[in-house]
Design a protein around this motif. Sequence first.
Motif, PDB file in Angstrom:
ATOM      1  N   PHE A 235      67.758  11.954  21.068  1.00 19.62           N
ATOM      2  CA  PHE A 235      66.932  10.791  20.750  1.00 19.62           C
ATOM      3  C   PHE A 235      66.626  10.032  22.038  1.00 19.62           C
ATOM      4  N   PRO A 236      65.477   9.360  22.088  1.00 20.70           N
ATOM      5  CA  PRO A 236      65.030   8.757  23.337  1.00 20.70           C
ATOM      6  C   PRO A 236      65.874   7.554  23.736  1.00 20.70           C
ATOM      7  N   VAL A 237      65.999   7.355  25.034  1.00 24.35           N
ATOM      8  CA  VAL A 237      66.679   6.170  25.565  1.00 24.35           C
ATOM      9  C   VAL A 237      65.800   4.952  25.316  1.00 24.35           C
ATOM     10  N   VAL A 238      66.386   3.921  24.703  1.00 24.04           N
ATOM     11  CA  VAL A 238      65.609   2.709  24.401  1.00 24.04           C
ATOM     12  C   VAL A 238      66.085   1.494  25.207  1.00 24.04           C
ATOM     13  N   ASP A 239      67.296   1.528  25.725  1.00 18.85           N
ATOM     14  CA  ASP A 239      67.801   0.407  26.511  1.00 18.85           C
ATOM     15  C   ASP A 239      67.377   0.530  27.970  1.00 18.85           C
ATOM     16  N   SER A 240      67.330  -0.605  28.642  1.00 17.37           N
ATOM     17  CA  SER A 240      67.072  -0.593  30.091  1.00 17.37           C
ATOM     18  C   SER A 240      68.236   0.080  30.805  1.00 17.37           C
ATOM     19  N   LEU A 241      67.934   0.817  31.842  1.00 19.28           N
ATOM     20  CA  LEU A 241      68.953   1.563  32.587  1.00 19.28           C
ATOM     21  C   LEU A 241      69.112   0.988  33.990  1.00 19.28           C
ATOM     22  N   LYS A 242      70.355   0.889  34.424  1.00 18.06           N
ATOM     23  CA  LYS A 242      70.676   0.372  35.742  1.00 18.06           C
ATOM     24  C   LYS A 242      71.606   1.339  36.457  1.00 18.06           C
ATOM     25  N   GLN A 243      71.356   1.558  37.743  1.00 20.87           N
ATOM     26  CA  GLN A 243      72.314   2.294  38.561  1.00 20.87           C
ATOM     27  C   GLN A 243      73.251   1.289  39.191  1.00 20.87           C
ATOM     28  N   VAL A 244      74.579   1.510  39.009  1.00 23.42           N
ATOM     29  CA  VAL A 244      75.583   0.511  39.382  1.00 23.42           C
ATOM     30  C   VAL A 244      76.622   1.126  40.311  1.00 23.42           C
ATOM     31  N   SER A 245      77.091   0.336  41.259  1.00 25.78           N
ATOM     32  CA  SER A 245      78.204   0.722  42.113  1.00 25.78           C
ATOM     33  C   SER A 245      79.095  -0.499  42.307  1.00 25.78           C
ATOM     34  N   ASN A 246      80.395  -0.351  42.044  1.00 23.15           N
ATOM     35  CA  ASN A 246      81.347  -1.461  42.155  1.00 23.15           C
ATOM     36  C   ASN A 246      80.884  -2.680  41.364  1.00 23.15           C
ATOM     37  N   ASN A 247      80.384  -2.440  40.159  1.00 22.09           N
ATOM     38  CA  ASN A 247      79.910  -3.490  39.245  1.00 22.09           C
ATOM     39  C   ASN A 247      78.683  -4.227  39.751  1.00 22.09           C
ATOM     40  N   ILE A 248      78.027  -3.675  40.734  1.00 24.57           N
ATOM     41  CA  ILE A 248      76.805  -4.293  41.270  1.00 24.57           C
ATOM     42  C   ILE A 248      75.627  -3.379  40.967  1.00 24.57           C
ATOM     43  N   ILE A 249      74.551  -3.952  40.406  1.00 22.17           N
ATOM     44  CA  ILE A 249      73.348  -3.166  40.128  1.00 22.17           C
ATOM     45  C   ILE A 249      72.663  -2.814  41.440  1.00 22.17           C
ATOM     46  N   LEU A 250      72.449  -1.534  41.630  1.00 22.31           N
ATOM     47  CA  LEU A 250      71.766  -1.071  42.840  1.00 22.31           C
ATOM     48  C   LEU A 250      70.261  -0.993  42.614  1.00 22.31           C
ATOM     49  N   LYS A 251      69.868  -0.492  41.435  1.00 25.63           N
ATOM     50  CA  LYS A 251      68.432  -0.389  41.158  1.00 25.63           C
ATOM     51  C   LYS A 251      68.221  -0.138  39.671  1.00 25.63           C
ATOM     52  N   ASN A 252      66.995  -0.416  39.224  1.00 21.44           N
ATOM     53  CA  ASN A 252      66.606  -0.086  37.864  1.00 21.44           C
ATOM     54  C   ASN A 252      66.198   1.389  37.799  1.00 21.44           C
ATOM     55  N   VAL A 253      66.479   2.007  36.675  1.00 27.00           N
ATOM     56  CA  VAL A 253      66.122   3.409  36.465  1.00 27.00           C
ATOM     57  C   VAL A 253      65.055   3.465  35.374  1.00 27.00           C
ATOM     58  N   ASP A 254      63.970   4.120  35.677  1.00 19.79           N
ATOM     59  CA  ASP A 254      62.887   4.250  34.698  1.00 19.79           C
ATOM     60  C   ASP A 254      63.368   5.095  33.522  1.00 19.79           C
ATOM     61  N   ARG A 255      63.310   4.513  32.302  1.00 22.15           N
ATOM     62  CA  ARG A 255      63.814   5.220  31.129  1.00 22.15           C
ATOM     63  C   ARG A 255      62.767   6.126  30.498  1.00 22.15           C
ATOM     64  N   ASN A 256      61.521   6.037  30.932  1.00 20.10           N
ATOM     65  CA  ASN A 256      60.468   6.879  30.368  1.00 20.10           C
ATOM     66  C   ASN A 256      60.824   8.350  30.543  1.00 20.10           C
ATOM     67  N   GLY A 257      60.773   9.086  29.437  1.00 19.64           N
ATOM     68  CA  GLY A 257      61.061  10.517  29.487  1.00 19.64           C
ATOM     69  C   GLY A 257      62.531  10.859  29.470  1.00 19.64           C
ATOM     70  N   LEU A 258      63.407   9.847  29.335  1.00 21.80           N
ATOM     71  CA  LEU A 258      64.844  10.103  29.289  1.00 21.80           C
ATOM     72  C   LEU A 258      65.323  10.135  27.836  1.00 21.80           C
ATOM     73  N   TRP A 259      66.171  11.102  27.536  1.00 21.17           N
ATOM     74  CA  TRP A 259      66.674  11.300  26.178  1.00 21.17           C
ATOM     75  C   TRP A 259      68.194  11.457  26.195  1.00 21.17           C
ATOM     76  N   HIS A 260      68.837  11.010  25.128  1.00 20.11           N
ATOM     77  CA  HIS A 260      70.259  11.272  24.916  1.00 20.11           C
ATOM     78  C   HIS A 260      70.400  12.658  24.287  1.00 20.11           C
ATOM     79  N   ALA A 261      71.068  13.571  24.976  1.00 20.87           N
ATOM     80  CA  ALA A 261      71.299  14.907  24.419  1.00 20.87           C
ATOM     81  C   ALA A 261      72.429  14.847  23.397  1.00 20.87           C
TER      82      ALA A 261
END
Length: 399
Positions: free
Chosen positions: A133-159
């Motif tokens: 099913f498709p990813v509907v939440d906003s995605l963030k790349q995180v390191s040490n509890n700090i957001i590094l960047k936003n990840v585009d969720r378009n075309g991403l699915w939960h397998a």
Amino acid sequence: MSGTWAIIVAAGRGSRIGADLPKQYLKLGDSSILALTLDNFLQHSNIDGVLVVTHPDDEELFKRECSEFADKVHITFGGATRQESVLNGLQALESMRPDVVLVHDAARPFTNHDVITKLIHAGNSGKAAIAAFPVVDSLKQVSNNIILKNVDRNGLWHAQTPQAFPFDVIRDAHFAIEDLSNYTDDAAVAEASGHQISIVTSGKENFKITTPEDLVQATMTINNRQTKEYKMAKEHQMESRTGFGYDVHCFEEGDHVTLCGVDIPHIKKLKGHSDADVGLHALTDAILGALCEGDIGTHFPPSDPQWKGALSDQFLVFARDRVLARQGKIIHVDVTLVCEKPKIGPNRELMVTKMAEILDINPNRVSIKATTSEKLGFTGREEGIAAQAVATIQLPSAD
């Protein structure tokens, strides 16, 4: 090769859930998670067989928590990793040679049957496909509890699982890869072997029980389901009713009698306000009796001229429709005709067909019998015909 088999992978330890038992054997309501998953697949009409891949240490657990499925599934042991367990399952199915195989996590007990059907169709079409099913939440790349960047969720699915493949495709893909430990699901193994994978849209209800929070959600899901099933069972609880009918008509001058909807040549006819079909009259009364809705004279009084010469199938249709109007069902009808003549046997099959047609039920629910009165009484003197009828119906419980 034949059919569709499901491999249920149930060899994991489920340590993240923090229980004393492997998670697939934890209870949801009255059943274990694995038992619910097995029941879901075995209930699907297009699944021809189920193979469970268990841990060697879980034989007694399986016998205890899935005892009702011991004679319905095949068992093999898993390996050190999930993909090794799947490989063991595929090897165990070599002798079965299924057309399609679905690989599924034991800890996903709520897979929708429509999703399973679509995956089987894909496999039978020579394609590999997975539930997702498709990813509907906003995605963030995180390191040490700090957001590094936003990840585009378009075309991403939960397998998810099930994941469906033509058997030869997924078997050969597993055999072709020397180290399976780098792959987290079967689709990745098939992709690595050059196969294209398609998506069958599933939903969040097909979640995998992995954490204590998942177990709480699953418990709520099963409780809600059982509550709905209980309410539906109460709403649709049926009770059986039996009604008895009896009718008599005398002979008068004529050239045929009408019995159970069939005109039979005879030297006389039956006298009555309608067509005097003694069999249908008795049966109409039997059904109305089961309904506790009076008798044929209540609804079709002889004093009413509109019923003069009427075909008696109208009366039986009325009784039938009264059953349907109360959300009921006619289960069985039995009519006994008492007369010396005419002979009923040669016309019995046609009578059964006619009454089944009027009642809109299967002919195997209709019985018509005939007997004589051994020359005794008015029927023995060939002055008329009598009929007895019994009707069994089901109605929603009145409680």
